[in-house]
Design a protein around this motif. Structure first.
Motif, PDB file in Angstrom:
ATOM      1  N   PHE A  10      -7.138   0.452   1.603  1.00 49.47           N
ATOM      2  CA  PHE A  10      -5.373   0.418   2.974  1.00 49.47           C
ATOM      3  C   PHE A  10      -4.070   0.842   0.982  1.00 49.47           C
ATOM      4  CE2 PHE A  10      -6.298  -2.485   5.838  1.00 49.47           C
ATOM      5  CZ  PHE A  10      -6.359  -1.429   7.447  1.00 49.47           C
ATOM      6  N   ASN A  11      -4.251   0.851  -0.191  1.00 49.61           N
ATOM      7  CA  ASN A  11      -3.392   0.772  -0.552  1.00 49.61           C
ATOM      8  C   ASN A  11      -3.711   2.140  -1.046  1.00 49.61           C
ATOM      9  OD1 ASN A  11      -1.006  -0.852  -0.808  1.00 49.61           O
ATOM     10  ND2 ASN A  11      -2.786  -2.405  -1.295  1.00 49.61           N
ATOM     11  N   GLU A  12      -5.693   2.607  -0.988  1.00 52.04           N
ATOM     12  CA  GLU A  12      -5.512   4.158  -2.091  1.00 52.04           C
ATOM     13  C   GLU A  12      -5.143   5.289  -0.473  1.00 52.04           C
ATOM     14  OE1 GLU A  12      -6.702   4.642  -4.432  1.00 52.04           O
ATOM     15  OE2 GLU A  12      -6.366   3.408  -5.820  1.00 52.04           O
ATOM     16  N   ARG A  13      -5.239   4.569   0.202  1.00 51.89           N
ATOM     17  CA  ARG A  13      -5.109   5.460   1.915  1.00 51.89           C
ATOM     18  C   ARG A  13      -3.275   5.538   1.797  1.00 51.89           C
ATOM     19  NH1 ARG A  13      -8.069   3.658   6.931  1.00 51.89           N
ATOM     20  NH2 ARG A  13      -8.499   1.589   5.164  1.00 51.89           N
ATOM     21  N   GLU A  25       3.196  -1.769  -0.267  1.00 53.52           N
ATOM     22  CA  GLU A  25       2.196  -2.249  -0.384  1.00 53.52           C
ATOM     23  C   GLU A  25       0.875  -3.485   0.218  1.00 53.52           C
ATOM     24  OE1 GLU A  25       0.233  -4.014  -4.847  1.00 53.52           O
ATOM     25  OE2 GLU A  25       2.058  -4.087  -4.161  1.00 53.52           O
ATOM     26  N   TYR A  26       0.260  -3.176   0.453  1.00 50.42           N
ATOM     27  CA  TYR A  26       0.152  -3.824   1.502  1.00 50.42           C
ATOM     28  C   TYR A  26      -0.985  -4.788   0.236  1.00 50.42           C
ATOM     29  CZ  TYR A  26      -0.960  -0.258   4.801  1.00 50.42           C
ATOM     30  OH  TYR A  26      -0.303   0.622   5.827  1.00 50.42           O
ATOM     31  N   VAL A  27      -0.318  -6.653   0.671  1.00 45.09           N
ATOM     32  CA  VAL A  27      -0.262  -7.321  -0.133  1.00 45.09           C
ATOM     33  C   VAL A  27      -1.006  -8.551   0.637  1.00 45.09           C
ATOM     34  CG1 VAL A  27       1.547  -6.783  -0.964  1.00 45.09           C
ATOM     35  CG2 VAL A  27       1.330  -8.672   0.662  1.00 45.09           C
ATOM     36  N   ALA A  36       1.802  -6.636   4.775  1.00 42.01           N
ATOM     37  CA  ALA A  36       2.584  -5.285   3.617  1.00 42.01           C
ATOM     38  C   ALA A  36       3.908  -5.583   3.372  1.00 42.01           C
ATOM     39  CB  ALA A  36       2.776  -4.053   4.545  1.00 42.01           C
ATOM     40  N   LYS A  37       4.374  -5.119   1.963  1.00 41.07           N
ATOM     41  CA  LYS A  37       5.676  -5.622   1.674  1.00 41.07           C
ATOM     42  C   LYS A  37       6.175  -4.550   1.262  1.00 41.07           C
ATOM     43  CE  LYS A  37       4.731  -6.378  -3.386  1.00 41.07           C
ATOM     44  NZ  LYS A  37       4.651  -6.802  -4.529  1.00 41.07           N
TER      45      LYS A  37
END
Length: 139
Positions: A10-13, A25-27, A36-37
């Motif tokens: 998810f963060n790469e996308r 950022e998905y955490v 996400a934060k």
């Protein structure tokens, strides 16, 4: 797939998108939620130095849309947000906010999410309702 791989994907996308611009950022991820934060600083402030409602809405829509990807066949389908309603409860000037999307309805063509946004002290900042439509990719 383990949770760390899901979050990494998810963060790469999010690279070169609004999510990267807003430092979203998905955490955390689980069977029924995605979190996400987003940092709260001048990049996401409105002119009075508070968290902009539009940035909060972008955070809610980002996590709600991403969460729908768990329920589709990404090779043949994709998600579009079709409705977002958000209530802002408390202002925030600095720190971090966390948005957690939880599924309310998982249909074949629509998904409904409740997105709760809290700060690092778990103070309620905003609550959103997000509806996504599942669409077929064109060949």
């Amino acid at each position: 797939m383990d949770n760390s791989k899901i979050l990494k994907a998810f963060n790469e996308r999010s690279k070169n998108t609004l999510m990267e611009t807003l430092n979203i950022e998905y955490v955390d991820v689980g069977e029924d939620f995605l979190t996400a934060k987003m940092s709260v600083n001048s990049r996401v402030h409105q002119p009075y130095g508070q968290l902009h409602g539009g940035a909060t809405a972008a955070l809610a829509e980002s996590v709600g849309s991403a969460a729908s990807n768990f329920f589709i066949d990404s090779k043949s389908q994709f998600i579009n947000g079709i409705q977002l309603s958000i209530n802002h409860i408390k202002s925030k000037r600095e720190g971090v906010v966390f948005a957690t999307a939880k599924n309310v309805h998982k249909g074949k063509t629509t998904h409904l999410w409740e997105v709760t946004i809290v700060d690092e002290d778990r103070n309620l900042i905003s609550v959103a309702k997000m509806t996504n439509i599942v669409l077929e990719k064109r060949k």
